[in-house]
Design a protein around this motif. Structure first.
Motif, short mmCIF file in Angstrom:
data_model
loop_
_atom_site.label_atom_id
_atom_site.label_comp_id
_atom_site.label_asym_id
_atom_site.label_seq_id
_atom_site.Cartn_x
_atom_site.Cartn_y
_atom_site.Cartn_z
N PRO A 1 -1.74 4.77 2.80
CA PRO A 1 -2.32 3.71 3.64
C PRO A 1 -1.33 3.19 4.68
O PRO A 1 -0.10 3.31 4.53
CB PRO A 1 -2.71 2.63 2.64
CG PRO A 1 -1.87 2.89 1.43
CD PRO A 1 -1.63 4.36 1.39
N ALA A 2 -1.88 2.60 5.72
CA ALA A 2 -1.05 2.08 6.81
C ALA A 2 -0.07 1.03 6.31
O ALA A 2 1.06 0.92 6.81
CB ALA A 2 -1.95 1.50 7.90
N GLU A 3 -0.50 0.24 5.30
CA GLU A 3 0.40 -0.81 4.79
C GLU A 3 1.66 -0.21 4.16
O GLU A 3 2.76 -0.75 4.31
CB GLU A 3 -0.33 -1.66 3.73
CG GLU A 3 -1.67 -2.23 4.15
CD GLU A 3 -2.82 -1.26 3.97
OE1 GLU A 3 -3.19 -0.94 2.82
OE2 GLU A 3 -3.32 -0.78 5.01
N ALA A 4 1.49 0.90 3.46
CA ALA A 4 2.63 1.55 2.83
C ALA A 4 3.58 2.10 3.90
O ALA A 4 4.81 2.00 3.77
CB ALA A 4 2.17 2.67 1.90
N ARG A 5 3.02 2.68 4.95
CA ARG A 5 3.86 3.21 6.02
C ARG A 5 4.59 2.09 6.74
O ARG A 5 5.77 2.24 7.13
CB ARG A 5 3.00 4.03 7.00
CG ARG A 5 2.25 5.18 6.32
CD ARG A 5 1.77 6.22 7.31
NE ARG A 5 0.96 5.68 8.37
CZ ARG A 5 -0.37 5.55 8.34
NH1 ARG A 5 -1.03 5.90 7.23
NH2 ARG A 5 -1.04 5.08 9.38
N ALA A 6 3.91 0.95 6.90
CA ALA A 6 4.55 -0.20 7.54
C ALA A 6 5.71 -0.72 6.68
O ALA A 6 6.77 -1.11 7.20
CB ALA A 6 3.52 -1.31 7.77
N LYS A 7 5.51 -0.71 5.37
CA LYS A 7 6.55 -1.17 4.45
C LYS A 7 7.78 -0.28 4.55
O LYS A 7 8.93 -0.78 4.54
CB LYS A 7 5.99 -1.15 3.02
CG LYS A 7 6.91 -1.76 1.98
CD LYS A 7 6.97 -3.26 2.10
CE LYS A 7 7.77 -3.88 0.96
NZ LYS A 7 7.88 -5.35 1.10
N LEU A 8 7.55 1.04 4.65
CA LEU A 8 8.67 1.97 4.80
C LEU A 8 9.41 1.71 6.11
O LEU A 8 10.65 1.74 6.17
CB LEU A 8 8.18 3.41 4.76
CG LEU A 8 7.65 3.93 3.42
CD1 LEU A 8 7.06 5.33 3.58
CD2 LEU A 8 8.77 3.95 2.36
N ALA A 9 8.66 1.46 7.16
CA ALA A 9 9.28 1.22 8.47
C ALA A 9 10.14 -0.03 8.45
O ALA A 9 11.20 -0.08 9.10
CB ALA A 9 8.20 1.10 9.54
N GLU A 10 9.71 -1.04 7.69
CA GLU A 10 10.45 -2.31 7.63
C GLU A 10 11.83 -2.14 7.01
O GLU A 10 12.74 -2.93 7.27
CB GLU A 10 9.66 -3.33 6.81
CG GLU A 10 8.42 -3.85 7.54
CD GLU A 10 7.56 -4.71 6.62
OE1 GLU A 10 8.02 -5.00 5.48
OE2 GLU A 10 6.45 -5.08 7.02
N THR A 11 12.02 -1.09 6.22
CA THR A 11 13.33 -0.91 5.58
C THR A 11 14.40 -0.50 6.58
O THR A 11 15.60 -0.67 6.31
CB THR A 11 13.24 0.18 4.49
OG1 THR A 11 12.97 1.45 5.12
CG2 THR A 11 12.14 -0.13 3.48
#
Length: 531
Positions: A507-517
């Motif tokens: 999901p997009a939320e998981a990809r966004a979480k990875l990007a935040e790292t």
């Protein structure tokens, strides 16, 4: 569910039974092809369409053919099929070029005899009660020079029969090698030489831009006085008006035509001229030939719909049933490799370079190329397939090149695909393991061993600790189960990649979480057509 085929022209019951025996659901409506509106209305129900010449497969009909995969013509000519529209629709167009070869070649020989001995006119005169023996002085074929334009399948049979008649045979065919000419017992010559030497000229070429009007007024003027010309190939190969004038002047002694520029030929410059034999496109009109092409079309369509074998296709590389079995996993791999670089590429593609190594280099590369290009083009058009992909690529001006080489690494064979854009080159390599499953083995020059799944996630990062944990934890927190996890790196502390095969889309939320790292330079979800 069994594939469904419509037979919209007259085909023998034996051919129709072949479909049934092979497990194909066949709908035999031999008069439907004459009703274009009704055909357009029902065509969407069928996977295959078997026709002769009465059915006209137009762009309008193809627009409704949402399930159609193959059109097969019982015969050689496919002028009644819009092949460009079929290719864009992704529909294979087949013909049956071999079923009527002997019949067509025999008709050409028969026409040559008829014009040499003025048989039709002599027969008509005799039927009328005349006895004009001295009027119909003929010429022998023995020791005469036959000029054959086009020494392919049918032309080759004509050459063989003519040599049996003790004729000297010269052949013009740009694709005929000296070795093949020697084997056939003919002399390979240029067109001007043939025109100057031949006592009889027979044509056996398709109608193309290169062959249209090949016997033009200019070329007819180069022929020797007293030549006789036979055309049982295609209309439009000879300037009929110029030929008529030369027949009337006596430069050409006779002509025998089975085909005409406009058909049905109701009015033609050649009609009613002395020593001109005309027949209504009878080249393939024998009981044996009609049965042969009908049986052949049924077998070809059944083979394709059931096994993926492609025979006598005009807009797709041929793939035998044996090749289809061996190449199946490699065609899947080629499609996956194309799909990967296609999904990774956002800017316009300028060129596609494909490298085949080892056992892959020994396969049907034309078919593999189509699979690669189809995989790439799906990014731009999800409906594209192996048939339509090369058309789409050509329309976009994309250059496609291939290289094949002997085994050069640890694998028995592999394929490497490189896409070139104005900004970058992107490449991926893959192979097929002994279990028949395709694998990605190299991305951006970094070695990996990745199983291919329907849903995947691709990431790039600097080689630092914590990447595996971050990816695993983030997927877990978002309910994404990891089926397979593959890592690779250029070297310690250098660029690294990860390829996750997951059970559902990330999901997009998981990809966004990875990007935040801040750990990842690229995060890309991928989808593959995996059965």
């Amino acid at each position: 569910m069994a594939p469904k085929v419509l037979v919209s022209d007259k085909l023998s019951e034996t051919a129709v039974q072949i479909f049934r025996d092979r497990g194909i659901d066949v709908d035999f409506q031999p008069d439907l092809g004459k009703d274009k509106d009704k055909l357009a209305e029902v065509i969407g129900q069928y996977d295959g369409l078997a026709i002769r010449s009465a059915t006209k497969v137009t762009e309008k009909i193809l627009a409704n053919a949402d399930n159609l995969k193959v059109i097969a013509r019982a015969g050689i000519g496919t002028d009644n099929i819009d092949k460009d529209a079929a290719s864009k629709k992704g529909v294979i167009v087949m013909n049956t070029p071999f079923g009527n070869m002997i019949t067509t070649a025999e008709h050409a020989i028969a026409m040559m005899f008829a014009v040499a001995r003025q048989i039709p006119e002599a027969s008509e005169s005799t039927h009328a009660g005349k006895w004009e023996k001295s009027k119909f002085m003929g010429t022998e074929l023995t020791n005469k020079t036959l000029g054959v334009i086009g020494a392919g399948n049918i032309g080759g049979i004509v050459c063989d029969r003519a040599r049996g008649l003790k004729m000297k045979v010269v052949a013009y065919d740009p694709f005929l090698s000296e070795e093949k000419a020697d084997k056939m017992g003919v002399e390979k010559v240029e067109l001007d030489d043939l025109l100057a030497r031949a006592d009889f000229i027979t044509l056996h070429v398709p109608f193309t831009d290169a062959t249209a009007n090949i016997l033009s007024r200019e070329n007819l003027a180069k022929t020797k006085k007293g030549v006789r010309i036979i055309n049982c190939a295609r209309g439009g190969l000879v300037d009929e008006e110029a030929l008529a004038e030369m027949l009337q002047s006596g430069h050409v002694a006779g002509a025998a035509f089975d085909v005409f520029a406009v058909e049905p030929a109701k009015d033609n410059a050649l009609f009613n001229l002395p020593n001109v034999v005309c027949t209504p496109h009878l080249g393939a009109a024998t009981t044996e030939a009609q049965e042969n092409v009908a049986l052949q079309v049924a077998e070809q369509m059944s083979n394709y719909l059931l096994t993926g074998a492609v025979e006598n296709a005009l807009n797709m590389p041929s793939v035998t049933a044996e090749e289809a079995k061996v190449m199946g996993p490699w065609i899947k791999l080629a499609g996956h490799l194309g799909s990967f670089v296609g999904q990774m590429t956002d800017e316009p593609v300028k060129a596609i370079n494909i490298l085949y190594d080892g056992v892959a280099a020994e396969m049907n590369l034309a078919a593999l190329n189509c699979a690669v290009v189809a995989g790439i083009m799906k990014k731009f058009n999800p409906e594209v397939n192996m048939v339509s992909a090369p058309v789409v690529a050509k329309e976009r001006g994309i250059q496609i090149s291939t290289t094949n080489q002997d085994k050069s690494g640890a694998f028995e064979g592999y394929i490497k695909v490189t896409v070139v854009t104005d900004k970058r080159e992107r490449s991926i390599g893959g192979t097929v393991f002994s279990d028949g499953k395709p694998r990605f083995i190299q991305i951006k020059g970094i070695n990996i061993d990745a199983e291919i799944g329907r849903h995947m996630l691709y990431t790039t990062n600097e080689d630092v600790p914590g990447i595996i944990g971050t990816l695993g934890q983030t997927m877990g927190e978002n309910g994404v189960n990891i089926a397979n996890f593959t890592l690779g790196r250029a070297g310690a502390g250098e660029e690294a990649i990860a390829l996750l095969y997951v059970d559902e889309p990330v999901p997009a939320e998981a990809r966004a979480k990875l990007a935040e790292t801040g750990l990842f330079t690229q995060i890309k979800p991928l989808e593959f057509d995996v059965v």
